[in-house]
Design an enzyme around this catalytic site. Sequence first.
Site, mmCIF file in Angstrom:
data_model
loop_
_atom_site.group_PDB
_atom_site.id
_atom_site.type_symbol
_atom_site.label_atom_id
_atom_site.label_comp_id
_atom_site.label_asym_id
_atom_site.label_seq_id
_atom_site.Cartn_x
_atom_site.Cartn_y
_atom_site.Cartn_z
ATOM 1 N N CYS A 56 27.232 3.012 -10.859
ATOM 2 C CA CYS A 56 28.672 2.977 -11.128
ATOM 3 C C CYS A 56 28.948 3.151 -12.629
ATOM 4 O O CYS A 56 28.705 4.219 -13.162
ATOM 5 C CB CYS A 56 29.265 1.700 -10.553
ATOM 6 N N HIS A 115 27.626 1.709 -4.920
ATOM 7 C CA HIS A 115 26.888 0.448 -5.138
ATOM 8 C C HIS A 115 25.805 0.257 -4.078
ATOM 9 O O HIS A 115 26.119 -0.139 -2.953
ATOM 10 C CB HIS A 115 27.862 -0.737 -5.105
ATOM 11 N N GLU A 154 23.706 -2.077 -3.901
ATOM 12 C CA GLU A 154 23.355 -3.488 -3.729
ATOM 13 C C GLU A 154 24.211 -4.200 -2.692
ATOM 14 O O GLU A 154 23.859 -5.278 -2.237
ATOM 15 C CB GLU A 154 23.453 -4.217 -5.085
#
Length: 508
Positions: free
Chosen positions: A78, A166, A168
């Site tokens: 990001c 993202h 994660e």
Amino acid sequence: MAEQILILDFGSQYTQLIARRVRELNVYCEIHPYNHIPEILSNYKGVILSGSPCSVRDDRAPDVDLTIFKDIPVLGVCYGAQLIAHKNGGLVLPSQIREYGRALLTTVDHHNELLKEISIDSQVWMSHADTISSIPDEFEVIASTPSVKIAAFRLRGKKLFGIQFHPEVTHTTEGKNLLRNFVVTICGCAQDWTPDQFVETTVADLKQKLGNDKVVMALSGGVDSTVAAMLVHQAIGKNLYCIFVDNGLLRKDEFEQVLHSYKGMGLNIKGVDAKEEFYKALKNLSEPEAKRKAIGRTFIEIFDVEAHRIEDVKWLGQGTIYPDVIESVSVKGPSATIKSHHNVGGLPAKMKMKVVEPLNTLFKDEVRLVGKTLGIDPLILGRHPFPGPGLGIRILGEITPENVRILQEVDSIFISGLRKFGLYEKVWQAGAMLLPVYSVGVMGDERTYEKVAALRAVISVDGMTADWAHLPHDFLSEVSSDIINKVKGVNRVVYDISSKPPATIEWE
Ligand code: XMP
């Protein structure tokens, strides 16, 4: 030293999640603020640049000199990706269309190691206000969504990558595969960081560091201090002196039960009954911060006296865990004090001892795994968090031994009810509060005028935010009538339906 991934934090709310995902791959990683990069980088096999609430177009945008990483592979996530693009002559502009939420990777370059086995149409999670609208010639796009052409890119021939989504968060369904591709295939990490290995290396390190020195530790019956003590115990055995203080604000029978289980674990533990000292210090206090401070101060005084009874003790052991460490050095700086937590925070300064903190690189769930490896009773490992000041911040207004007795009974019925109904493990934390409010009731033919107890149970991940637990009505009903029938002094029970924020978990 385990192979490591360095995560540079630019202030994203998701940075800790990146670390957790990498560690779930059995690869050790550390988070450092972008403006405090470790001087020696040779331990690191890869670098991940986190997201950020900032824009690279801001004058004072957080920045980092990427050339210091030389040949170490770098993955920008990001903001991290935007920073790489921006610093290399790419164009980062405000997004024209909404780039928040789910998106599908409709083009994926499967020749690229980062995207090995990432499916076409794989779902990813976007969350950014800026977008990379062009990248320099030396870079190439390796994945796109219908609205974000440069969803992922790399520098040709180099191990430098950027992704605008993202990996994660769980909404990115193949995010963990992508992170595995980065840390294992590209960085070459061996995935050998396991709880067993952690115990082995930590115990060896502690043996070396502590030698024949004595260590003193305050135990609370909670997960962190217990696991920390067991690690130190494995390293130095009887040279570890543990102290468990009864502050008169523990749960019903907790002091005896916890002491018993510590003894069963072979710990050299001393139980100190200091109830009277605490009640004396709390007399006439009803303001929450004043109560917390009195409890903290009394604890330090008592612990200090007990520690000085041990001859020649050099070290203070503490159960500090990684989120506490990250918090204190975070990009945003130590968070503002809403309540004065960590009531033992003043100990090291007062005692002038060296501090040993064997868990200060672990997240809570990792502490539990290590505890399991150490053979600690699952009942201790599965315990809900319980605040240091104990029932002292759950009795609103003045604390008296009688109020403590009432609340201990209420809390005990509530907690054993949760266990009986199979709900204990489903909630993150639960407890009861005693309110300084009297209400009218009727029992048999008699009018009563007694106190109100509030029950609180929350669902949470880390206690930072929480939702009230939607407990079944038949459970609440049974617990409520049990409390009112059995606990003298309470004639009304209410259930707290406030989430955090804006409320907090504890009432004081
Ligand atoms: P709040 O009330 O701030 O609580 O939403 C968040 C979590 O922290 C615990 N807590 C404490 N723990 N000392 C502690 O060791 C304290 O002074 C303290 N105050 C709150 C609380 O139980 C919850 O898990």
